[in-house]
Design a protein around this motif. Sequence first.
Motif, PDB file in Angstrom:
ATOM      1  N   SER A   8       0.838  -1.196   0.000  1.00 56.20           N
ATOM      2  CA  SER A   8       0.000   0.000   0.000  1.00 56.20           C
ATOM      3  C   SER A   8       0.878   1.253   0.000  1.00 56.20           C
ATOM      4  O   SER A   8       2.108   1.177   0.131  1.00 56.20           O
ATOM      5  N   ARG A   9       0.232   2.398  -0.120  1.00 57.96           N
ATOM      6  CA  ARG A   9       0.972   3.660  -0.058  1.00 57.96           C
ATOM      7  C   ARG A   9       1.675   3.813   1.290  1.00 57.96           C
ATOM      8  O   ARG A   9       2.817   4.282   1.373  1.00 57.96           O
ATOM      9  N   LYS A  10       0.996   3.399   2.355  1.00 57.67           N
ATOM     10  CA  LYS A  10       1.601   3.461   3.684  1.00 57.67           C
ATOM     11  C   LYS A  10       2.870   2.620   3.741  1.00 57.67           C
ATOM     12  O   LYS A  10       3.876   3.038   4.344  1.00 57.67           O
ATOM     13  N   ASP A  11       2.848   1.437   3.115  1.00 54.58           N
ATOM     14  CA  ASP A  11       4.021   0.573   3.101  1.00 54.58           C
ATOM     15  C   ASP A  11       5.204   1.271   2.431  1.00 54.58           C
ATOM     16  O   ASP A  11       6.342   1.186   2.914  1.00 54.58           O
ATOM     17  N   PHE A  12       4.937   1.961   1.326  1.00 53.61           N
ATOM     18  CA  PHE A  12       6.017   2.662   0.629  1.00 53.61           C
ATOM     19  C   PHE A  12       6.532   3.848   1.452  1.00 53.61           C
ATOM     20  O   PHE A  12       7.733   4.146   1.439  1.00 53.61           O
ATOM     21  N   TYR A  13       5.649   4.521   2.188  1.00 51.11           N
ATOM     22  CA  TYR A  13       6.088   5.594   3.077  1.00 51.11           C
ATOM     23  C   TYR A  13       7.045   5.051   4.145  1.00 51.11           C
ATOM     24  O   TYR A  13       8.097   5.636   4.422  1.00 51.11           O
ATOM     25  N   VAL A  14       6.638   3.920   4.734  1.00 52.99           N
ATOM     26  CA  VAL A  14       7.440   3.337   5.820  1.00 52.99           C
ATOM     27  C   VAL A  14       8.813   2.914   5.312  1.00 52.99           C
ATOM     28  O   VAL A  14       9.846   3.231   5.918  1.00 52.99           O
ATOM     29  N   VAL A  15       8.850   2.193   4.183  1.00 54.36           N
ATOM     30  CA  VAL A  15      10.156   1.723   3.696  1.00 54.36           C
ATOM     31  C   VAL A  15      11.012   2.866   3.161  1.00 54.36           C
ATOM     32  O   VAL A  15      12.242   2.762   3.161  1.00 54.36           O
ATOM     33  N   SER A  16      10.388   3.950   2.718  1.00 55.39           N
ATOM     34  CA  SER A  16      11.173   5.111   2.293  1.00 55.39           C
ATOM     35  C   SER A  16      11.940   5.693   3.475  1.00 55.39           C
ATOM     36  O   SER A  16      13.129   6.035   3.364  1.00 55.39           O
ATOM     37  N   ILE A  17      11.266   5.795   4.607  1.00 59.03           N
ATOM     38  CA  ILE A  17      11.918   6.275   5.832  1.00 59.03           C
ATOM     39  C   ILE A  17      12.998   5.299   6.271  1.00 59.03           C
ATOM     40  O   ILE A  17      14.107   5.689   6.652  1.00 59.03           O
ATOM     41  N   ILE A  18      12.681   3.997   6.203  1.00 59.14           N
ATOM     42  CA  ILE A  18      13.648   2.974   6.583  1.00 59.14           C
ATOM     43  C   ILE A  18      14.896   3.048   5.699  1.00 59.14           C
ATOM     44  O   ILE A  18      16.030   2.997   6.192  1.00 59.14           O
ATOM     45  N   GLY A  19      14.697   3.180   4.390  1.00 59.32           N
ATOM     46  CA  GLY A  19      15.827   3.245   3.477  1.00 59.32           C
ATOM     47  C   GLY A  19      16.721   4.443   3.739  1.00 59.32           C
ATOM     48  O   GLY A  19      17.953   4.326   3.786  1.00 59.32           O
ATOM     49  N   ALA A  20      16.108   5.617   3.922  1.00 56.68           N
ATOM     50  CA  ALA A  20      16.885   6.835   4.186  1.00 56.68           C
ATOM     51  C   ALA A  20      17.626   6.729   5.513  1.00 56.68           C
ATOM     52  O   ALA A  20      18.808   7.103   5.621  1.00 56.68           O
ATOM     53  N   ALA A  21      16.944   6.202   6.540  1.00 58.91           N
ATOM     54  CA  ALA A  21      17.575   6.039   7.856  1.00 58.91           C
ATOM     55  C   ALA A  21      18.724   5.047   7.777  1.00 58.91           C
ATOM     56  O   ALA A  21      19.764   5.222   8.426  1.00 58.91           O
ATOM     57  N   PHE A  22      18.549   4.010   6.968  1.00 65.34           N
ATOM     58  CA  PHE A  22      19.599   2.999   6.784  1.00 65.34           C
ATOM     59  C   PHE A  22      20.880   3.662   6.274  1.00 65.34           C
ATOM     60  O   PHE A  22      21.975   3.419   6.782  1.00 65.34           O
ATOM     61  N   GLY A  23      20.716   4.522   5.255  1.00 69.76           N
ATOM     62  CA  GLY A  23      21.883   5.218   4.717  1.00 69.76           C
ATOM     63  C   GLY A  23      22.548   6.123   5.742  1.00 69.76           C
ATOM     64  O   GLY A  23      23.774   6.157   5.857  1.00 69.76           O
ATOM     65  N   LEU A  24      21.744   6.852   6.514  1.00 75.11           N
ATOM     66  CA  LEU A  24      22.293   7.739   7.552  1.00 75.11           C
ATOM     67  C   LEU A  24      23.055   6.969   8.615  1.00 75.11           C
ATOM     68  O   LEU A  24      24.119   7.399   9.074  1.00 75.11           O
ATOM     69  N   LEU A  25      22.514   5.817   9.018  1.00 73.51           N
ATOM     70  CA  LEU A  25      23.128   5.045  10.098  1.00 73.51           C
ATOM     71  C   LEU A  25      24.414   4.342   9.674  1.00 73.51           C
ATOM     72  O   LEU A  25      25.199   3.921  10.531  1.00 73.51           O
ATOM     73  N   LEU A  26      24.627   4.233   8.365  1.00 72.33           N
ATOM     74  CA  LEU A  26      25.898   3.668   7.894  1.00 72.33           C
ATOM     75  C   LEU A  26      27.067   4.626   8.126  1.00 72.33           C
ATOM     76  O   LEU A  26      28.214   4.188   8.217  1.00 72.33           O
ATOM     77  N   ILE A  27      26.768   5.918   8.226  1.00 71.27           N
ATOM     78  CA  ILE A  27      27.840   6.916   8.329  1.00 71.27           C
ATOM     79  C   ILE A  27      28.718   6.719   9.566  1.00 71.27           C
ATOM     80  O   ILE A  27      29.948   6.680   9.444  1.00 71.27           O
ATOM     81  N   PRO A  28      28.141   6.597  10.804  1.00 72.10           N
ATOM     82  CA  PRO A  28      29.030   6.383  11.951  1.00 72.10           C
ATOM     83  C   PRO A  28      29.794   5.064  11.896  1.00 72.10           C
ATOM     84  O   PRO A  28      30.913   4.973  12.415  1.00 72.10           O
ATOM     85  N   ILE A  29      29.228   4.058  11.234  1.00 71.20           N
ATOM     86  CA  ILE A  29      29.935   2.779  11.087  1.00 71.20           C
ATOM     87  C   ILE A  29      31.171   2.972  10.211  1.00 71.20           C
ATOM     88  O   ILE A  29      32.272   2.545  10.557  1.00 71.20           O
TER      89      ILE A  29
END
Length: 212
Positions: A8-29
């Motif tokens: 659903s549209r909600k599912d795409f909203y959620v994974v969009s946030i997850i994907g962006a957060a995933f990229g951000l969290l790789l930075i300190p690693i």
Amino acid sequence: PGFMTVASRKDFYVVSIIGAAFGLLLIPILENIKPEFWSLNIINALLLVVGFFIFANFALTIGGWLGQRMPIIWQFVKYAAVGSLNALLDIGILNLLSVIFKIYSGVLLAIFNSISIAIAITNSYLLNRFWSFSAPGKTQKPLIDKREFFRFIIVSGITIIFNTAGVYTLTTLIGAPKGVSEPLWENISKLSVAPITIAINFLGYKFFVFKP
């Protein structure tokens, strides 16, 4: 009928946030282990965020298509998306604390690990409760269900104990092998115990915490 998906549209909203957060969290690693290819700048940071944003949406599209045929795959796809974010929350926060305080082993690292995994598990509870294991058509759940939250605390406690014990054993009792930096060994140790904790969480959530 064309390309059908259960997403659903909600599912795409959620994974969009997850994907962006995933990229951000790789930075300190990456800042902690400092691989040769990595340099912290706005372009590299944007590449990580945008790249994983696109990948997350692509993966959800494929998962939604497969889930149209096999519902268990759809639930696992959502669980895997949340699990990926939780893993990066856990490892990212641990690396951020290690970078700030220059701690890579010992009791303090065990404390840092407990903090990072507790944050990741709390995020896991909320996202899994209201998204991954949420069945369509059911009434809106209250924010906290006391009996369910108690079961969640039990599973989380077991997960934290196993995860922290594994990381402490590898980083402190065994230590980094010759030629391997402490920051790199810290992350290898964290990843080594991940399959066990992922299995505990999935089985615990599916059959104990969020049981029908």
